[in-house]
Design a protein around this motif. Structure first.
Motif, PDB file in Angstrom:
ATOM      1  N   GLN A  11      10.892   4.286  11.864  1.00  0.00           N
ATOM      2  CA  GLN A  11       9.764   3.703  11.124  1.00  0.00           C
ATOM      3  C   GLN A  11       8.863   4.797  10.583  1.00  0.00           C
ATOM      4  N   ILE A  12       8.350   4.578   9.359  1.00  0.00           N
ATOM      5  CA  ILE A  12       7.514   5.598   8.732  1.00  0.00           C
ATOM      6  C   ILE A  12       6.043   5.240   8.860  1.00  0.00           C
ATOM      7  N   ASP A  13       5.242   6.253   9.111  1.00  0.00           N
ATOM      8  CA  ASP A  13       3.787   6.106   9.132  1.00  0.00           C
ATOM      9  C   ASP A  13       3.179   7.173   8.247  1.00  0.00           C
ATOM     10  N   MET A  14       2.169   6.803   7.498  1.00  0.00           N
ATOM     11  CA  MET A  14       1.398   7.775   6.729  1.00  0.00           C
ATOM     12  C   MET A  14       0.291   8.282   7.653  1.00  0.00           C
ATOM     13  N   LEU A  15       0.327   9.572   7.966  1.00  0.00           N
ATOM     14  CA  LEU A  15      -0.623  10.136   8.929  1.00  0.00           C
ATOM     15  C   LEU A  15      -1.952  10.494   8.282  1.00  0.00           C
ATOM     16  N   THR A  16      -1.923  10.763   6.977  1.00  0.00           N
ATOM     17  CA  THR A  16      -3.134  11.129   6.252  1.00  0.00           C
ATOM     18  C   THR A  16      -3.689   9.905   5.528  1.00  0.00           C
ATOM     19  N   ALA A  17      -4.889  10.025   5.029  1.00  0.00           N
ATOM     20  CA  ALA A  17      -5.503   8.983   4.196  1.00  0.00           C
ATOM     21  C   ALA A  17      -6.070   9.686   2.968  1.00  0.00           C
ATOM     22  N   ASP A  18      -5.603   9.290   1.787  1.00  0.00           N
ATOM     23  CA  ASP A  18      -6.003   9.981   0.565  1.00  0.00           C
ATOM     24  C   ASP A  18      -7.523  10.018   0.414  1.00  0.00           C
TER      25      ASP A  18
ATOM     26  N   SER B 217       9.010   1.968   1.736  1.00  0.00           N
ATOM     27  CA  SER B 217      10.363   1.565   2.143  1.00  0.00           C
ATOM     28  C   SER B 217      11.409   2.548   1.626  1.00  0.00           C
ATOM     29  N   MET B 218      11.203   3.088   0.422  1.00  0.00           N
ATOM     30  CA  MET B 218      12.132   4.096  -0.097  1.00  0.00           C
ATOM     31  C   MET B 218      12.094   5.357   0.757  1.00  0.00           C
ATOM     32  N   LEU B 219      10.899   5.795   1.094  1.00  0.00           N
ATOM     33  CA  LEU B 219      10.770   6.994   1.937  1.00  0.00           C
ATOM     34  C   LEU B 219      11.412   6.763   3.300  1.00  0.00           C
ATOM     35  N   GLU B 220      11.164   5.602   3.868  1.00  0.00           N
ATOM     36  CA  GLU B 220      11.722   5.297   5.184  1.00  0.00           C
ATOM     37  C   GLU B 220      13.245   5.319   5.145  1.00  0.00           C
ATOM     38  N   ASP B 221      13.805   4.724   4.091  1.00  0.00           N
ATOM     39  CA  ASP B 221      15.256   4.666   3.952  1.00  0.00           C
ATOM     40  C   ASP B 221      15.857   6.069   3.794  1.00  0.00           C
ATOM     41  N   ILE B 222      15.266   6.863   2.898  1.00  0.00           N
ATOM     42  CA  ILE B 222      15.817   8.203   2.630  1.00  0.00           C
ATOM     43  C   ILE B 222      15.658   9.112   3.840  1.00  0.00           C
ATOM     44  N   LEU B 223      14.484   9.096   4.451  1.00  0.00           N
ATOM     45  CA  LEU B 223      14.250   9.971   5.598  1.00  0.00           C
ATOM     46  C   LEU B 223      15.111   9.568   6.799  1.00  0.00           C
ATOM     47  N   SER B 224      15.429   8.282   6.901  1.00  0.00           N
ATOM     48  CA  SER B 224      16.242   7.795   8.019  1.00  0.00           C
ATOM     49  C   SER B 224      17.717   8.127   7.855  1.00  0.00           C
ATOM     50  N   SER B 225      18.171   8.229   6.603  1.00  0.00           N
ATOM     51  CA  SER B 225      19.619   8.244   6.369  1.00  0.00           C
ATOM     52  C   SER B 225      20.164   9.554   5.804  1.00  0.00           C
ATOM     53  N   THR B 226      19.279  10.506   5.469  1.00  0.00           N
ATOM     54  CA  THR B 226      19.735  11.691   4.745  1.00  0.00           C
ATOM     55  C   THR B 226      19.645  12.931   5.629  1.00  0.00           C
ATOM     56  N   PRO B 227      20.724  13.717   5.698  1.00  0.00           N
ATOM     57  CA  PRO B 227      20.661  14.945   6.500  1.00  0.00           C
ATOM     58  C   PRO B 227      19.691  15.960   5.913  1.00  0.00           C
ATOM     59  N   LEU B 228      19.213  16.849   6.771  1.00  0.00           N
ATOM     60  CA  LEU B 228      18.201  17.825   6.358  1.00  0.00           C
ATOM     61  C   LEU B 228      18.677  18.670   5.172  1.00  0.00           C
ATOM     62  N   GLU B 229      19.974  18.954   5.124  1.00  0.00           N
ATOM     63  CA  GLU B 229      20.515  19.835   4.082  1.00  0.00           C
ATOM     64  C   GLU B 229      20.283  19.280   2.681  1.00  0.00           C
ATOM     65  N   THR B 230      20.186  17.950   2.546  1.00  0.00           N
ATOM     66  CA  THR B 230      20.058  17.346   1.207  1.00  0.00           C
ATOM     67  C   THR B 230      18.823  16.469   1.038  1.00  0.00           C
TER      68      THR B 230
END
Length: 240
Positions: free
Chosen positions: A128-135, A201-214
Motif C-alpha cells: 500500500q502506498i502512502d504520501m508522507l509529505t503534504a504539498d 493507484s498507478m504509483l502503487e501498481d508500478i512500485l509494487s510490481s517493478t524491479p529496482l533495475e527498471t
C-alpha cells in the motif's frame, strides 16, 4: 549488501517533452543514506541554478555523523542554500528564484523526510502506498479541507502555485516527517513532473510490481506518455 547501508536505490531525471532545460536536480549520497530531489522555479538559468545549489549544498555534508547530527547538517545546508539563492536573486535584480526540495534520510531502521514545496516522498509498505509529505501549495488547502483528493488536486489549474520554496520568502520553513522503515519498504522521492500524470493507484501498481533495475525508467515513462510537460525526477529507495 553492506550491513551499514542496507538500501538499494535508482535515480532518473528527464527534461520532459516541452522544456528546453532541466530545472530539476537529484542527489544520491549513499554513504550518508540521504537522497534528495529539488525542482527549480524562475525560468532557465534561475531555476536550474537554485536546484543545483540545493543539491551541491547537501552534498557538502561531512561523513560519519550520527542520525540527529545528519538531520541538523541537512537543515543547515538547506538554510544556507536559501540565503545564497536570495542573494543571487537580489544580485540579478530581485526576481523570484527558488526551488522545492524533498529529502529522505535513512538511519538504523528509521526514516526522516524533510521538504518545502510540492516535491513529494511516498512509501510503499505492505503493498500500500502512502504520501508522507503534504504539498505546500494553493491546492493543498483544498485537499486538507476535504474539497478534493490529491489526485484531483494534481489536475487543478492552480496545481503549480506553491506557497513555500527554498530561496523564496524571508525565512525558510521546512516540514519533517519521521517513522520506522521495515525490510521490504520502498520509498519514492519525486518532482511534480511525475505526480501530474501518475495517480496514487498507478504509483502503487508500478512500485509494487517493478524491479529496482527498471522502476525509475518506468515511472519517467508514465510522465512522458502523459505529455511530459515538466521536468521529471524520481528516486526509488528500497530497504533490504
Amino acid at each position: 549488501m553492506n550491513p551499514m547501508h542496507p538500501y538499494r536505490y535508482a535515480v532518473q531525471t528527464h527534461v520532459g517533452l516541452q522544456r528546453k532545460v532541466n530545472e530539476d536536480a537529484v542527489l544520491a549520497l549513499p554513504d550518508h543514506d540521504i537522497w534528495l530531489v529539488a525542482d527549480g522555479m524562475g525560468g532557465h538559468d534561475a531555476g536550474d541554478y537554485a536546484s543545483r545549489l540545493i543539491a551541491d549544498s547537501a552534498a557538502m555534508i561531512p561523513g560519519g555523523l550520527d542520525p540527529a547530527a545528519k538531520m541538523h547538517a541537512l537543515r543547515d545546508a538547506l538554510q544556507g542554500a536559501h540565503r545564497a539563492i536570495q542573494a543571487e536573486a537580489t544580485a540579478r535584480g530581485g526576481g523570484t528564484i527558488g526551488a522545492t526540495v524533498a529529502a529522505l534520510i535513512m538511519a538504523q531502521g528509521h526514516f526522516a523526510g524533510i521538504w518545502a514545496g510540492d516535491s513529494r516522498i511516498y512509501r510503499l509498505h505492505g503493498g500500500q502506498i502512502d504520501m508522507l509529505t503534504a504539498d505546500h501549495s494553493v491546492v493543498a488547502e483544498y485537499v486538507h479541507s476535504g474539497k478534493m483528493s490529491w489526485d484531483e488536486a494534481d489536475q487543478h489549474p492552480q496545481s503549480n502555485a506553491i506557497t513555500r520554496a527554498v530561496g523564496v520568502g524571508e525565512d525558510l520553513e521546512l516540514d519533517k516527517v519521521r517513522g520506522t522503515a521495515a525490510s521490504g519498504d520502498r520509498f519514492l522521492i519525486c518532482s511534480d513532473g511525475l505526480t501530474k500524470y501518475a495517480t496514487f493507484s498507478m504509483l502503487e501498481d508500478i512500485l509494487s510490481s517493478t524491479p529496482l533495475e527498471t522502476v525509475a525508467e518506468r515511472l519517467v515513462q508514465v510522465a512522458l506518455t502523459g505529455g511530459g510537460a515538466d521536468n521529471i525526477s524520481v528516486i526509488v529507495v528500497d530497504v533490504l
